[in-house]
Design an enzyme around this catalytic site. Structure first.
Site, PDB file in Angstrom:
ATOM      1  N   GLY A  12      40.078  29.415  41.407  1.00  0.00           N
ATOM      2  CA  GLY A  12      38.889  30.267  41.339  1.00  0.00           C
ATOM      3  C   GLY A  12      38.808  30.979  40.002  1.00  0.00           C
ATOM      4  N   THR A  37      35.260  27.706  47.178  1.00  0.00           N
ATOM      5  CA  THR A  37      34.361  28.348  46.191  1.00  0.00           C
ATOM      6  C   THR A  37      34.882  28.167  44.761  1.00  0.00           C
ATOM      7  OG1 THR A  37      35.474  30.497  46.430  1.00  0.00           O
ATOM      8  CG2 THR A  37      33.556  30.122  47.822  1.00  0.00           C
ATOM      9  N   ASP A  57      44.251  24.578  52.700  1.00  0.00           N
ATOM     10  CA  ASP A  57      43.596  25.761  53.273  1.00  0.00           C
ATOM     11  C   ASP A  57      44.703  26.686  53.788  1.00  0.00           C
ATOM     12  OD1 ASP A  57      42.422  27.616  54.949  1.00  0.00           O
ATOM     13  OD2 ASP A  57      41.031  26.185  55.859  1.00  0.00           O
ATOM     14  N   SER A  76      40.072  33.822  48.731  1.00  0.00           N
ATOM     15  CA  SER A  76      39.013  34.369  49.590  1.00  0.00           C
ATOM     16  C   SER A  76      37.680  34.155  48.900  1.00  0.00           C
ATOM     17  CB  SER A  76      39.178  35.889  49.794  1.00  0.00           C
ATOM     18  OG  SER A  76      38.023  36.441  50.407  1.00  0.00           O
ATOM     19  N   ASN A 100      49.842  34.105  56.903  1.00  0.00           N
ATOM     20  CA  ASN A 100      50.681  32.980  56.446  1.00  0.00           C
ATOM     21  C   ASN A 100      51.373  33.303  55.129  1.00  0.00           C
ATOM     22  OD1 ASN A 100      50.162  31.290  58.597  1.00  0.00           O
ATOM     23  ND2 ASN A 100      48.383  30.327  57.633  1.00  0.00           N
ATOM     24  N   GLY A 103      54.189  35.738  55.645  1.00  0.00           N
ATOM     25  CA  GLY A 103      55.324  35.038  56.260  1.00  0.00           C
ATOM     26  C   GLY A 103      56.084  34.224  55.218  1.00  0.00           C
ATOM     27  N   TYR A 146      33.576  40.444  54.901  1.00  0.00           N
ATOM     28  CA  TYR A 146      34.449  40.520  53.721  1.00  0.00           C
ATOM     29  C   TYR A 146      35.218  41.839  53.726  1.00  0.00           C
ATOM     30  CZ  TYR A 146      35.528  40.534  48.631  1.00  0.00           C
ATOM     31  OH  TYR A 146      36.131  40.566  47.402  1.00  0.00           O
ATOM     32  N   TYR A 160      53.948  44.656  56.820  1.00  0.00           N
ATOM     33  CA  TYR A 160      55.087  43.825  56.368  1.00  0.00           C
ATOM     34  C   TYR A 160      55.973  44.611  55.400  1.00  0.00           C
ATOM     35  CZ  TYR A 160      54.272  39.321  58.559  1.00  0.00           C
ATOM     36  OH  TYR A 160      54.179  38.312  59.477  1.00  0.00           O
ATOM     37  N   ARG A 187      26.417  36.532  41.712  1.00  0.00           N
ATOM     38  CA  ARG A 187      26.784  37.868  41.250  1.00  0.00           C
ATOM     39  C   ARG A 187      25.929  38.249  40.053  1.00  0.00           C
ATOM     40  NH1 ARG A 187      33.314  37.683  42.380  1.00  0.00           N
ATOM     41  NH2 ARG A 187      33.173  35.512  41.745  1.00  0.00           N
TER      42      ARG A 187
HETATM   43  P1  NAD Z   1      36.518  32.852  43.504  1.00  0.00           P
HETATM   44  O1  NAD Z   1      35.626  32.449  44.626  1.00  0.00           O
HETATM   45  O2  NAD Z   1      36.225  32.323  42.154  1.00  0.00           O
HETATM   46  O3  NAD Z   1      38.026  32.486  43.842  1.00  0.00           O
HETATM   47  C1  NAD Z   1      38.543  32.470  45.147  1.00  0.00           C
HETATM   48  C2  NAD Z   1      39.340  31.184  45.328  1.00  0.00           C
HETATM   49  O4  NAD Z   1      39.939  31.169  46.633  1.00  0.00           O
HETATM   50  C3  NAD Z   1      38.477  29.934  45.215  1.00  0.00           C
HETATM   51  O5  NAD Z   1      39.033  29.019  44.293  1.00  0.00           O
HETATM   52  C4  NAD Z   1      38.476  29.378  46.629  1.00  0.00           C
HETATM   53  O6  NAD Z   1      38.306  27.971  46.661  1.00  0.00           O
HETATM   54  C5  NAD Z   1      39.820  29.857  47.155  1.00  0.00           C
HETATM   55  N1  NAD Z   1      39.905  29.934  48.608  1.00  0.00           N
HETATM   56  C6  NAD Z   1      39.040  30.561  49.455  1.00  0.00           C
HETATM   57  N2  NAD Z   1      39.451  30.397  50.725  1.00  0.00           N
HETATM   58  C7  NAD Z   1      40.599  29.661  50.687  1.00  0.00           C
HETATM   59  C8  NAD Z   1      41.489  29.172  51.678  1.00  0.00           C
HETATM   60  N3  NAD Z   1      41.278  29.383  52.982  1.00  0.00           N
HETATM   61  N4  NAD Z   1      42.565  28.463  51.288  1.00  0.00           N
HETATM   62  C9  NAD Z   1      42.791  28.219  49.967  1.00  0.00           C
HETATM   63  N5  NAD Z   1      41.989  28.663  48.995  1.00  0.00           N
HETATM   64  C10 NAD Z   1      40.896  29.364  49.340  1.00  0.00           C
HETATM   65  O7  NAD Z   1      36.539  34.449  43.491  1.00  0.00           O
HETATM   66  P2  NAD Z   1      37.201  35.471  42.462  1.00  0.00           P
HETATM   67  O8  NAD Z   1      36.132  36.312  41.927  1.00  0.00           O
HETATM   68  O9  NAD Z   1      38.118  34.770  41.562  1.00  0.00           O
HETATM   69  O10 NAD Z   1      38.057  36.383  43.459  1.00  0.00           O
HETATM   70  C11 NAD Z   1      39.445  36.202  43.625  1.00  0.00           C
HETATM   71  C12 NAD Z   1      39.997  37.289  44.532  1.00  0.00           C
HETATM   72  O11 NAD Z   1      39.768  38.572  43.928  1.00  0.00           O
HETATM   73  C13 NAD Z   1      39.349  37.335  45.912  1.00  0.00           C
HETATM   74  O12 NAD Z   1      40.353  37.606  46.873  1.00  0.00           O
HETATM   75  C14 NAD Z   1      38.382  38.479  45.812  1.00  0.00           C
HETATM   76  O13 NAD Z   1      38.174  39.076  47.072  1.00  0.00           O
HETATM   77  C15 NAD Z   1      39.090  39.407  44.839  1.00  0.00           C
HETATM   78  N6  NAD Z   1      38.123  40.277  44.139  1.00  0.00           N
HETATM   79  C16 NAD Z   1      37.341  39.776  43.143  1.00  0.00           C
HETATM   80  C17 NAD Z   1      36.430  40.617  42.507  1.00  0.00           C
HETATM   81  C18 NAD Z   1      35.558  40.153  41.368  1.00  0.00           C
HETATM   82  O14 NAD Z   1      34.752  40.953  40.860  1.00  0.00           O
HETATM   83  N7  NAD Z   1      35.655  38.932  40.879  1.00  0.00           N
HETATM   84  C19 NAD Z   1      36.300  41.950  42.925  1.00  0.00           C
HETATM   85  C20 NAD Z   1      37.086  42.396  43.965  1.00  0.00           C
HETATM   86  C21 NAD Z   1      38.010  41.554  44.571  1.00  0.00           C
HETATM   87  N1  UDP Z   2      22.116  42.178  41.880  1.00  0.00           N
HETATM   88  C1  UDP Z   2      20.826  42.112  41.381  1.00  0.00           C
HETATM   89  N2  UDP Z   2      20.315  40.882  41.098  1.00  0.00           N
HETATM   90  C2  UDP Z   2      21.008  39.717  41.263  1.00  0.00           C
HETATM   91  C3  UDP Z   2      22.328  39.804  41.752  1.00  0.00           C
HETATM   92  C4  UDP Z   2      22.861  41.043  42.051  1.00  0.00           C
HETATM   93  O1  UDP Z   2      20.164  43.132  41.212  1.00  0.00           O
HETATM   94  O2  UDP Z   2      20.443  38.640  40.985  1.00  0.00           O
HETATM   95  C5  UDP Z   2      22.660  43.501  42.205  1.00  0.00           C
HETATM   96  C6  UDP Z   2      23.244  43.617  43.626  1.00  0.00           C
HETATM   97  O3  UDP Z   2      22.224  43.947  44.552  1.00  0.00           O
HETATM   98  C7  UDP Z   2      24.255  44.732  43.444  1.00  0.00           C
HETATM   99  C8  UDP Z   2      24.735  44.555  41.998  1.00  0.00           C
HETATM  100  O4  UDP Z   2      23.751  43.749  41.345  1.00  0.00           O
HETATM  101  O5  UDP Z   2      23.628  45.984  43.562  1.00  0.00           O
HETATM  102  C9  UDP Z   2      26.082  43.865  41.869  1.00  0.00           C
HETATM  103  O6  UDP Z   2      26.014  42.692  42.634  1.00  0.00           O
HETATM  104  P1  UDP Z   2      27.171  41.604  42.655  1.00  0.00           P
HETATM  105  O7  UDP Z   2      26.727  40.519  43.579  1.00  0.00           O
HETATM  106  O8  UDP Z   2      27.511  41.242  41.266  1.00  0.00           O
HETATM  107  O9  UDP Z   2      28.440  42.340  43.241  1.00  0.00           O
HETATM  108  P2  UDP Z   2      28.692  43.483  44.349  1.00  0.00           P
HETATM  109  O10 UDP Z   2      29.125  44.645  43.550  1.00  0.00           O
HETATM  110  O11 UDP Z   2      27.420  43.791  45.104  1.00  0.00           O
HETATM  111  O12 UDP Z   2      29.729  42.895  45.207  1.00  0.00           O
END
Ligand code: NAD
Ligand code: UDP
Length: 311
Positions: A12, A37, A57, A76, A100, A103, A146, A160, A187
């Site tokens: 990801g 994703t 998964d 996630s 998992n 563990g 979420y 844990y 986003r």
């Molecule tokens: P992303 O979707 O790019 O990456 C998530 C990855 O997890 C993907 O590659 C997806 O395929 C994998 N995945 C999902 N479910 C799975 C499963 N059951 N088994 C194996 N792989 C699985 O998202 P990201 O932005 O890189 O976010 C990564 C982590 O950081 C997430 O846990 C997210 O909640 C957390 N996070 C991200 C942000 C942000 O702004 N990017 C903010 C807060 C928290």
């Molecule tokens: N947002 C927006 N237009 C878009 C996508 C997102 O105005 O096309 C807004 C969304 O409603 C939120 C903020 O931008 O208020 C940040 O959204 P994002 O999906 O990036 O992350 P969030 O902080 O909501 O998880």
């Protein structure tokens, strides 16, 4: 002997940057991802016998024979449109997947960092958000799948740690951006940049007065790495405290990408937090960390990435 790190969600956005960071520091890296994703494109540049990709998964049993020293648990769905489309998978990965992984961490005596989120604060009534705030989450709203999955994952991680003595930590990640976000992940930053580059209308939801605080990816990866090595077990906010409204974000991206796109206003999604800004006093004190990349530099790098993808 090289240390071995496991990265869940390693294909990801954030996970792939963590894989790069660990490879540069001479780790063996096992990346687990079911690509729900994420994308293999994010890791295809890593050409090394010390990098292993497992398409799996993590809500199902994970069988790994190797020793593991540390686990970065990021798997996630993370963008609002992803978890709205994948509500059950999101709840399962936060609950069963985290179980998992804990563990596995226990059996390997590995330390583990959980990627939690500012969403645990919901639509916050305390601003900026400190780690002591318990949040204002609607469990049955669309974002609940979420938010509650992450809140459960935090509770399980602390259980844990307390009952089994695991070396765990919890990163409460605030909005993070940079190269390798999906163009269509919905986003705000990738959406606005691509709308600007393609001359399409910039879709601001609501009146754009809601605020967010955006952290560049390299700062976030550094913070997560320092945290897993800190021995600190309570949740820690990681994010950039520079706050702006979403309308300001749209105007800034329009200016920096030199776009002629128009800003238009569309309906605000339910339960969209009105404000969000991390209090990072603890991160400054505990891991001596604060973001270094300015908003303009980070956005310019991200614009460059998406421009190259378009060509
Ligand atoms: P992303 O979707 O790019 O990456 C998530 C990855 O997890 C993907 O590659 C997806 O395929 C994998 N995945 C999902 N479910 C799975 C499963 N059951 N088994 C194996 N792989 C699985 O998202 P990201 O932005 O890189 O976010 C990564 C982590 O950081 C997430 O846990 C997210 O909640 C957390 N996070 C991200 C942000 C942000 O702004 N990017 C903010 C807060 C928290
Ligand atoms: N947002 C927006 N237009 C878009 C996508 C997102 O105005 O096309 C807004 C969304 O409603 C939120 C903020 O931008 O208020 C940040 O959204 P994002 O999906 O990036 O992350 P969030 O902080 O909501 O998880």
């Amino acid at each position: 002997m090289k240390k071995t790190a496991l990265v869940t969600g390693g294909a990801g956005f954030i996970g792939s940057h963590i894989c790069d960071y660990l490879m540069e520091r001479d780790f063996r890296v096992i990346c687990i991802d079911n690509l729900i994703t994420g994308s293999l494109e994010n890791i295809e540049h890593i050409k090394s016998g010390d990098f292993i990709f497992l398409n799996h998964d993590i809500t199902r049993y994970i069988d790994i024979k190797d020793n593991i020293d540390c686990i970065f648990h990021l798997a996630s769905p993370a963008s609002p449109i992803d978890y709205l489309q994948l509500p059950i998978q999101t709840l399962k990965v936060g609950a069963l997947g985290t179980h998992n992984i804990l563990g596995l961490a226990k059996s390997k005596r590995a330390k583990m960092v959980l990627a939690s989120t500012s969403e645990v604060y919901g639509d916050p009534k305390v601003h900026p958000q400190t780690e002591e705030y318990w949040g204002n989450v609607n469990p049955v709203g669309p974002r609940g799948v979420y938010d509650e999955a992450k809140r459960f994952a935090e509770a399980l991680t602390m259980a844990y740690h307390r009952q089994q003595g695991l070396d765990t930590c919890i990163a409460r990640i605030f909005n993070t951006y940079g190269p390798r976000m999906r163009k269509d992940d919905g986003r705000a930053i990738p959406t606005f940049i691509n709308q600007c580059l393609e001359g399409k209308d910039i879709t601001v939801f609501g009146d754009g007065s809601q605020t967010r605080s955006f952290c560049y990816i390299s700062d976030m990866v550094e913070g997560i790495y320092r945290l897993i090595n800190s021995g600190y077990h309570m949740p820690l906010n990681l994010g950039n405290p520079e706050e702006m409204t979403i309308l300001e974000l749209a105007e800034n991206i329009k200016r920096l990408s030199k776009s002629k796109s128009n800003i238009i206003f569309q309906g605000l999604p339910p339960d969209d937090p009105v404000v969000r800004r991390p209090d990072i006093t603890k991160a400054r004190n505990v891991i001596n960390w604060e973001p270094e990349v300015s908003f303009e530099d980070g956005i310019n790098k991200t614009i460059k990435y998406f421009k190259e993808k378009l060509n």
